[in-house]
Design a protein around this motif. Structure first.
Motif, PDB file in Angstrom:
ATOM      1  N   VAL A  38      39.229 -53.042 -17.676  1.00 30.42           N
ATOM      2  CA  VAL A  38      39.335 -53.999 -18.967  1.00 30.42           C
ATOM      3  C   VAL A  38      40.492 -55.292 -18.478  1.00 30.42           C
ATOM      4  O   VAL A  38      40.892 -55.197 -17.375  1.00 30.42           O
ATOM      5  CB  VAL A  38      40.314 -53.304 -20.103  1.00 30.42           C
ATOM      6  CG1 VAL A  38      39.535 -51.935 -20.870  1.00 30.42           C
ATOM      7  CG2 VAL A  38      41.868 -52.831 -19.521  1.00 30.42           C
ATOM      8  N   VAL A  39      40.689 -56.313 -19.364  1.00 31.76           N
ATOM      9  CA  VAL A  39      41.499 -57.375 -19.276  1.00 31.76           C
ATOM     10  C   VAL A  39      42.116 -57.181 -20.465  1.00 31.76           C
ATOM     11  O   VAL A  39      41.939 -57.111 -21.593  1.00 31.76           O
ATOM     12  CB  VAL A  39      41.108 -58.567 -18.858  1.00 31.76           C
ATOM     13  CG1 VAL A  39      40.559 -58.490 -17.362  1.00 31.76           C
ATOM     14  CG2 VAL A  39      40.052 -59.207 -19.831  1.00 31.76           C
ATOM     15  N   GLN A  40      43.536 -57.455 -20.707  1.00 31.38           N
ATOM     16  CA  GLN A  40      44.289 -57.286 -21.892  1.00 31.38           C
ATOM     17  C   GLN A  40      44.435 -58.488 -22.470  1.00 31.38           C
ATOM     18  O   GLN A  40      44.484 -58.558 -23.687  1.00 31.38           O
ATOM     19  CB  GLN A  40      45.751 -56.472 -21.125  1.00 31.38           C
ATOM     20  CG  GLN A  40      45.847 -55.106 -20.885  1.00 31.38           C
ATOM     21  CD  GLN A  40      47.017 -54.682 -20.528  1.00 31.38           C
ATOM     22  OE1 GLN A  40      48.086 -55.160 -19.968  1.00 31.38           O
ATOM     23  NE2 GLN A  40      47.242 -53.415 -20.482  1.00 31.38           N
ATOM     24  N   LYS A  41      44.906 -59.723 -21.693  1.00 37.81           N
ATOM     25  CA  LYS A  41      44.921 -60.892 -22.563  1.00 37.81           C
ATOM     26  C   LYS A  41      44.671 -61.960 -21.436  1.00 37.81           C
ATOM     27  O   LYS A  41      44.653 -61.959 -20.231  1.00 37.81           O
ATOM     28  CB  LYS A  41      46.182 -60.981 -23.099  1.00 37.81           C
ATOM     29  CG  LYS A  41      47.573 -60.954 -22.286  1.00 37.81           C
ATOM     30  CD  LYS A  41      48.854 -61.176 -22.774  1.00 37.81           C
ATOM     31  CE  LYS A  41      48.861 -62.232 -23.721  1.00 37.81           C
ATOM     32  NZ  LYS A  41      50.470 -62.326 -24.195  1.00 37.81           N
ATOM     33  N   ALA A  42      44.453 -63.178 -21.890  1.00 37.67           N
ATOM     34  CA  ALA A  42      44.403 -64.276 -21.268  1.00 37.67           C
ATOM     35  C   ALA A  42      45.717 -65.061 -21.088  1.00 37.67           C
ATOM     36  O   ALA A  42      46.504 -65.040 -21.785  1.00 37.67           O
ATOM     37  CB  ALA A  42      43.300 -65.485 -22.085  1.00 37.67           C
ATOM     38  N   LEU A  43      46.055 -65.542 -19.874  1.00 39.46           N
ATOM     39  CA  LEU A  43      47.580 -65.896 -19.630  1.00 39.46           C
ATOM     40  C   LEU A  43      47.318 -67.537 -18.943  1.00 39.46           C
ATOM     41  O   LEU A  43      46.185 -67.853 -18.501  1.00 39.46           O
ATOM     42  CB  LEU A  43      48.060 -65.126 -18.577  1.00 39.46           C
ATOM     43  CG  LEU A  43      48.067 -63.562 -18.829  1.00 39.46           C
ATOM     44  CD1 LEU A  43      48.608 -62.808 -17.467  1.00 39.46           C
ATOM     45  CD2 LEU A  43      49.228 -63.553 -19.986  1.00 39.46           C
ATOM     46  N   TYR A  44      48.163 -68.186 -19.349  1.00 41.79           N
ATOM     47  CA  TYR A  44      48.235 -69.698 -18.781  1.00 41.79           C
ATOM     48  C   TYR A  44      49.691 -70.175 -18.245  1.00 41.79           C
ATOM     49  O   TYR A  44      50.169 -71.153 -18.518  1.00 41.79           O
ATOM     50  CB  TYR A  44      47.913 -70.657 -20.064  1.00 41.79           C
ATOM     51  CG  TYR A  44      46.505 -70.308 -20.799  1.00 41.79           C
ATOM     52  CD1 TYR A  44      45.374 -70.984 -20.563  1.00 41.79           C
ATOM     53  CD2 TYR A  44      46.313 -69.300 -21.721  1.00 41.79           C
ATOM     54  CE1 TYR A  44      44.256 -70.663 -20.873  1.00 41.79           C
ATOM     55  CE2 TYR A  44      45.146 -69.156 -22.367  1.00 41.79           C
ATOM     56  CZ  TYR A  44      43.917 -69.652 -21.875  1.00 41.79           C
ATOM     57  OH  TYR A  44      42.627 -69.629 -22.399  1.00 41.79           O
ATOM     58  N   PRO A  45      49.726 -69.657 -16.876  1.00 39.83           N
ATOM     59  CA  PRO A  45      50.903 -69.991 -16.293  1.00 39.83           C
ATOM     60  C   PRO A  45      50.804 -71.360 -15.823  1.00 39.83           C
ATOM     61  O   PRO A  45      52.031 -71.852 -15.501  1.00 39.83           O
ATOM     62  CB  PRO A  45      51.038 -68.934 -15.326  1.00 39.83           C
ATOM     63  CG  PRO A  45      49.736 -68.383 -15.070  1.00 39.83           C
ATOM     64  CD  PRO A  45      49.100 -68.656 -16.294  1.00 39.83           C
TER      65      PRO A  45
END
Length: 270
Positions: A38-45
């Motif tokens: 799975v992937v839990q959430k999209a991140l935008y660092p």
């Protein structure tokens, strides 16, 4: 009467990810999974243009009979960076093979930057990576392979690893590599093989050519520019050192390849 040993349940897991550009932002537009991947959430660092995603395998280790498949797509104008939260562990097998199949498609930009893969003594592992690029799409990915749990003095004395990687652009094969590493085999110590080193790693980048002179100034890795792809190698004693050197190379290559400075995923610091 003697009872047979119980057979541990094997995991079959599939994950599909699709990234698209919408209103100047790369979004995780498709996410489907079956089984424990799975992937839990999209991140935008690093802002809206690049979407970071952490691919998680909750069982943490891969045992004989397990089958993992990751399929990721980056649409035109989209930029996705995929990584993992920790080292992948391939456990000893009583005979069954375990497999991991990666398939990446990009019309935009895609980066695959996993943490190291540790193959335990006695594991039987198949690792396949297939990358399909369209038009002027760009890609960078690496694989860091540690043979045995070197921290506890373990060597890869039994088992087998089979590797296959392919890179295509518009259906044309740019790079193909196949490998077979037998536990305790001659290749492990051969001067023409792994030279007794437990860690080997490969980085492949496809897109605008980087500054080869600057790449080769990084000591400890070998860098070659092939038609359509840059290939870097590490052979040594430390997976941590391999990660550091590849991360340094990434900082050199990324501005040319993706027109963007390197921003390390936050998970690498935890």
């Amino acid at each position: 009467m003697q009872l047979a040993e119980p057979v541990a349940q094997s995991w079959k897991a599939q994950l599909h990810l699709g990234f698209d550009k919408r209103d100047g932002r790369t979004v995780l537009a498709e996410r489907r999974h079956d089984g424990p991947l799975v992937v839990q959430k999209a991140l935008y660092p690093e802002g809206d243009a690049v979407c970071h995603a952490i691919v998680v395998h909750p069982p943490a280790g891969i045992a004989g009979g397990d089958e993992l498949e990751l399929d990721a797509r980056a649409g035109a104008g989209a930029h996705a960076l995929l990584t993992t939260p920790g080292a992948g562990k391939w456990y000893r097998s009583a005979g069954a093979w375990a497999s991991q199949k990666l398939r990446f498609e990009a019309a935009g930009a895609l980066e695959w930057l996993p943490q190291e893969t540790i193959v335990f003594d006695g594991a039987r592992a198949r690792l396949e990576t297939e990358v399909h690029l369209q038009g002027d799409a760009r890609y960078l990915g690496w694989e860091i392979l540690c043979l045995g749990r070197t921290g506890s003095g373990e060597r890869f004395g039994k088992g087998e690893i089979r590797l296959r990687s392919r890179l295509y652009r518009d259906g044309k094969l740019l790079w193909l590599e196949r490998g077979r590493i037998e536990g305790g085999g001659a290749l492990l110590d051969s001067p023409a093989g792994l030279q007794g080193k437990p860690v080997c790693a490969t980085l492949v980048a496809a897109g605008p050519a980087a500054d080869l002179v600057a790449c080769r100034e990084i000591e400890g890795i070998a860098v070659t520019q092939l038609p359509g792809a840059l290939v870097a190698r590490y052979l040594g004693d430390s997976s941590e050192q391999a990660k550091k050197l590849f991360a340094r190379l990434w900082t050199v290559v990324r501005p040319t390849l993706f027109d963007r400075e390197a921003v390390a995923p936050r998970i690498w610091s935890t």
